[in-house]
Write a protein that holds these residues in place. Structure first.
Motif, PDB file in Angstrom:
ATOM      1  N   SER A   1       0.807  -1.215   0.000  1.00 31.25           N
ATOM      2  CA  SER A   1       0.000   0.000   0.000  1.00 31.25           C
ATOM      3  C   SER A   1       0.844   1.271   0.000  1.00 31.25           C
ATOM      4  O   SER A   1       1.680   1.469   0.891  1.00 31.25           O
ATOM      5  CB  SER A   1      -0.908  -0.002   1.230  1.00 31.25           C
ATOM      6  OG  SER A   1      -1.499   1.265   1.425  1.00 31.25           O
ATOM      7  N   ILE A   2       0.594   2.128  -0.956  1.00 33.77           N
ATOM      8  CA  ILE A   2       1.254   3.435  -0.982  1.00 33.77           C
ATOM      9  C   ILE A   2       0.836   4.265   0.230  1.00 33.77           C
ATOM     10  O   ILE A   2       1.663   4.916   0.877  1.00 33.77           O
ATOM     11  CB  ILE A   2       0.930   4.166  -2.294  1.00 33.77           C
ATOM     12  CG1 ILE A   2       1.673   3.495  -3.456  1.00 33.77           C
ATOM     13  CG2 ILE A   2       1.290   5.654  -2.209  1.00 33.77           C
ATOM     14  CD1 ILE A   2       1.333   4.044  -4.820  1.00 33.77           C
ATOM     15  N   ASP A   3      -0.449   4.235   0.562  1.00 36.34           N
ATOM     16  CA  ASP A   3      -0.937   5.054   1.676  1.00 36.34           C
ATOM     17  C   ASP A   3      -0.326   4.622   3.010  1.00 36.34           C
ATOM     18  O   ASP A   3       0.000   5.465   3.851  1.00 36.34           O
ATOM     19  CB  ASP A   3      -2.464   4.985   1.743  1.00 36.34           C
ATOM     20  CG  ASP A   3      -3.115   5.631   0.522  1.00 36.34           C
ATOM     21  OD1 ASP A   3      -2.558   6.621   0.018  1.00 36.34           O
ATOM     22  OD2 ASP A   3      -4.156   5.133   0.068  1.00 36.34           O
ATOM     23  N   LYS A   4      -0.149   3.313   3.204  1.00 32.20           N
ATOM     24  CA  LYS A   4       0.458   2.832   4.447  1.00 32.20           C
ATOM     25  C   LYS A   4       1.960   3.098   4.487  1.00 32.20           C
ATOM     26  O   LYS A   4       2.545   3.222   5.569  1.00 32.20           O
ATOM     27  CB  LYS A   4       0.179   1.337   4.622  1.00 32.20           C
ATOM     28  CG  LYS A   4      -1.289   1.023   4.882  1.00 32.20           C
ATOM     29  CD  LYS A   4      -1.529  -0.473   5.008  1.00 32.20           C
ATOM     30  CE  LYS A   4      -3.013  -0.768   5.227  1.00 32.20           C
ATOM     31  NZ  LYS A   4      -3.294  -2.226   5.307  1.00 32.20           N
TER      32      LYS A   4
ATOM     33  N   PRO B   1       3.653   7.521   5.513  1.00 32.95           N
ATOM     34  CA  PRO B   1       4.199   8.066   6.769  1.00 32.95           C
ATOM     35  C   PRO B   1       5.616   7.581   7.091  1.00 32.95           C
ATOM     36  O   PRO B   1       6.482   8.408   7.429  1.00 32.95           O
ATOM     37  CB  PRO B   1       3.177   7.619   7.821  1.00 32.95           C
ATOM     38  CG  PRO B   1       1.902   7.468   7.059  1.00 32.95           C
ATOM     39  CD  PRO B   1       2.320   6.911   5.727  1.00 32.95           C
ATOM     40  N   PRO B   2       5.919   6.267   6.986  1.00 34.11           N
ATOM     41  CA  PRO B   2       7.302   5.866   7.276  1.00 34.11           C
ATOM     42  C   PRO B   2       8.318   6.372   6.250  1.00 34.11           C
ATOM     43  O   PRO B   2       9.480   6.616   6.595  1.00 34.11           O
ATOM     44  CB  PRO B   2       7.250   4.337   7.306  1.00 34.11           C
ATOM     45  CG  PRO B   2       5.988   3.951   6.634  1.00 34.11           C
ATOM     46  CD  PRO B   2       5.041   5.079   6.847  1.00 34.11           C
ATOM     47  N   VAL B   3       7.896   6.535   4.995  1.00 31.51           N
ATOM     48  CA  VAL B   3       8.805   7.126   4.008  1.00 31.51           C
ATOM     49  C   VAL B   3       9.112   8.572   4.387  1.00 31.51           C
ATOM     50  O   VAL B   3      10.267   9.025   4.307  1.00 31.51           O
ATOM     51  CB  VAL B   3       8.199   7.051   2.588  1.00 31.51           C
ATOM     52  CG1 VAL B   3       8.984   7.936   1.623  1.00 31.51           C
ATOM     53  CG2 VAL B   3       8.200   5.617   2.083  1.00 31.51           C
ATOM     54  N   GLU B   4       8.096   9.299   4.824  1.00 29.93           N
ATOM     55  CA  GLU B   4       8.314  10.681   5.251  1.00 29.93           C
ATOM     56  C   GLU B   4       9.254  10.740   6.456  1.00 29.93           C
ATOM     57  O   GLU B   4      10.077  11.658   6.566  1.00 29.93           O
ATOM     58  CB  GLU B   4       6.975  11.342   5.565  1.00 29.93           C
ATOM     59  CG  GLU B   4       6.134  11.590   4.321  1.00 29.93           C
ATOM     60  CD  GLU B   4       4.781  12.201   4.622  1.00 29.93           C
ATOM     61  OE1 GLU B   4       4.334  12.132   5.792  1.00 29.93           O
ATOM     62  OE2 GLU B   4       4.162  12.750   3.688  1.00 29.93           O
ATOM     63  N   LYS B   5       9.162   9.751   7.342  1.00 27.79           N
ATOM     64  CA  LYS B   5      10.085   9.706   8.485  1.00 27.79           C
ATOM     65  C   LYS B   5      11.513   9.449   8.013  1.00 27.79           C
ATOM     66  O   LYS B   5      12.468  10.063   8.522  1.00 27.79           O
ATOM     67  CB  LYS B   5       9.659   8.632   9.482  1.00 27.79           C
ATOM     68  CG  LYS B   5      10.524   8.615  10.745  1.00 27.79           C
ATOM     69  CD  LYS B   5      10.068   7.574  11.735  1.00 27.79           C
ATOM     70  CE  LYS B   5      10.877   7.667  13.032  1.00 27.79           C
ATOM     71  NZ  LYS B   5      12.333   7.586  12.818  1.00 27.79           N
ATOM     72  N   LEU B   6      11.678   8.542   7.045  1.00 25.24           N
ATOM     73  CA  LEU B   6      13.015   8.313   6.486  1.00 25.24           C
ATOM     74  C   LEU B   6      13.595   9.606   5.930  1.00 25.24           C
ATOM     75  O   LEU B   6      14.779   9.909   6.128  1.00 25.24           O
ATOM     76  CB  LEU B   6      12.960   7.261   5.378  1.00 25.24           C
ATOM     77  CG  LEU B   6      12.912   5.784   5.747  1.00 25.24           C
ATOM     78  CD1 LEU B   6      12.940   4.938   4.481  1.00 25.24           C
ATOM     79  CD2 LEU B   6      14.065   5.395   6.659  1.00 25.24           C
TER      80      LEU B   6
ATOM     81  N   LYS C   1       3.508  14.468  -3.353  1.00 28.14           N
ATOM     82  CA  LYS C   1       4.797  15.129  -3.163  1.00 28.14           C
ATOM     83  C   LYS C   1       5.187  15.031  -1.694  1.00 28.14           C
ATOM     84  O   LYS C   1       4.430  15.416  -0.805  1.00 28.14           O
ATOM     85  CB  LYS C   1       4.741  16.588  -3.606  1.00 28.14           C
ATOM     86  CG  LYS C   1       6.101  17.271  -3.548  1.00 28.14           C
ATOM     87  CD  LYS C   1       6.082  18.612  -4.228  1.00 28.14           C
ATOM     88  CE  LYS C   1       7.427  19.319  -4.099  1.00 28.14           C
ATOM     89  NZ  LYS C   1       8.528  18.553  -4.705  1.00 28.14           N
ATOM     90  N   LEU C   2       6.385  14.499  -1.451  1.00 27.57           N
ATOM     91  CA  LEU C   2       6.823  14.220  -0.092  1.00 27.57           C
ATOM     92  C   LEU C   2       7.550  15.429   0.498  1.00 27.57           C
ATOM     93  O   LEU C   2       8.463  15.971  -0.136  1.00 27.57           O
ATOM     94  CB  LEU C   2       7.752  13.008  -0.087  1.00 27.57           C
ATOM     95  CG  LEU C   2       7.131  11.707  -0.621  1.00 27.57           C
ATOM     96  CD1 LEU C   2       8.210  10.662  -0.865  1.00 27.57           C
ATOM     97  CD2 LEU C   2       6.076  11.174   0.339  1.00 27.57           C
ATOM     98  N   PRO C   3       7.176  15.855   1.709  1.00 24.41           N
ATOM     99  CA  PRO C   3       7.877  16.977   2.335  1.00 24.41           C
ATOM    100  C   PRO C   3       9.283  16.562   2.755  1.00 24.41           C
ATOM    101  O   PRO C   3       9.507  15.429   3.189  1.00 24.41           O
ATOM    102  CB  PRO C   3       7.009  17.297   3.554  1.00 24.41           C
ATOM    103  CG  PRO C   3       6.323  16.007   3.882  1.00 24.41           C
ATOM    104  CD  PRO C   3       6.103  15.317   2.567  1.00 24.41           C
ATOM    105  N   SER C   4      10.228  17.469   2.621  1.00 24.31           N
ATOM    106  CA  SER C   4      11.609  17.135   2.955  1.00 24.31           C
ATOM    107  C   SER C   4      12.385  18.398   3.283  1.00 24.31           C
ATOM    108  O   SER C   4      12.124  19.464   2.717  1.00 24.31           O
ATOM    109  CB  SER C   4      12.272  16.413   1.781  1.00 24.31           C
ATOM    110  OG  SER C   4      13.639  16.178   2.035  1.00 24.31           O
TER     111      SER C   4
END
Length: 229
Positions: A70-73, A76-81, A102-105
């Motif tokens: 799942s992309i949605d699941k 959040p952990p990708v954003e934490k990485l 678009k991922l915040p970074s």
């Protein structure tokens, strides 16, 4: 000056799979790897199982089978990485072309799906038909839905978008290319990072139109960034 690049992914990456990209980057980039999921097993993937109708990634397992996650699941952990790369990297590369927002970074981040779609959008003309290749059949509906706004923003309609699927396999890719050729597409965008240069020519030979690989688009962009220092 060497740039520190954090390569982030959903599932573990094999560093040897980046040799073609590293040949483009030369000694300008120093890579580090991290992933949300630590093993390529069904058990490790289970917490990220997609709900019915959800947006998915195709992920290979150690037993050579493929599963959907799942992309949605994963978001959040990708954003934490990404957040954890602060002060550890000069550039982040999210090594997945899946249908993520678009991922915040806090560091300069290369996000393949956003990059490819923006470039393709800039090339489109009102009379054109766009073909998009995604690696798995379950991805087709949400990939179509996420590409469509990019076309509509420049005056195209849903009738001018064709999304098809194939894994990075020569036999299946040539069949997919023929289906796109039959749809009279004017440009093909391959949004799977698993497609390397050796698959571009067979696809292009069949569709007889330009083929953009997200892998080479990303590699060229990172080279431009790294060459600035």
């Amino acid at each position: 000056m060497t740039q520190r690049m954090a390569v982030l992914a959903a599932a573990p990456l094999d560093p040897t799979g980046f040799t073609d990209m590293q040949a483009i980057w030369g000694d300008k980039v120093e890579l580090s790897f991290s992933s949300v999921i630590t093993e390529k097993t069904a058990e490790a993937m289970q917490p990220y199982t997609a709900d019915k109708g959800g947006r998915v990634l195709m992920s290979g397992l150690n037993d050579n089978t493929v599963t959907t996650i799942s992309i949605d699941k994963l978001t959040p952990p990708v954003e934490k990485l990404l957040a954890d790369t602060r002060d550890k990297a000069d550039v982040a590369f999210f090594a997945c072309a899946g249908d993520f927002r678009k991922l915040p970074s806090s560091v300069l981040t290369v996000q393949p799906n956003i990059l490819l779609r923006s470039i393709v959008q800039s090339l489109l003309q009102p009379s054109m038909r766009l073909g998009v290749i995604t690696p798995g059949e379950p991805q087709v509906p949400h990939v179509f839905a996420s590409w469509l706004p990019y076309l509509e923003a420049v005056g195209l309609t849903k009738e001018q978008l064709v999304v098809d699927w194939t894994p990075p396999n020569l036999e299946m890719a040539t069949k997919c290319a023929q289906r796109l050729a039959d749809q009279n597409v004017d440009l093909v965008a391959v949004e799977c990072l698993g497609f390397k240069e050796e698959l571009r020519k067979p696809i292009a030979d069949i569709v007889k139109k330009p083929v953009l690989l997200v892998r080479t688009v990303v590699a060229s962009t990172i080279k431009e960034i790294a060459s600035s220092f």
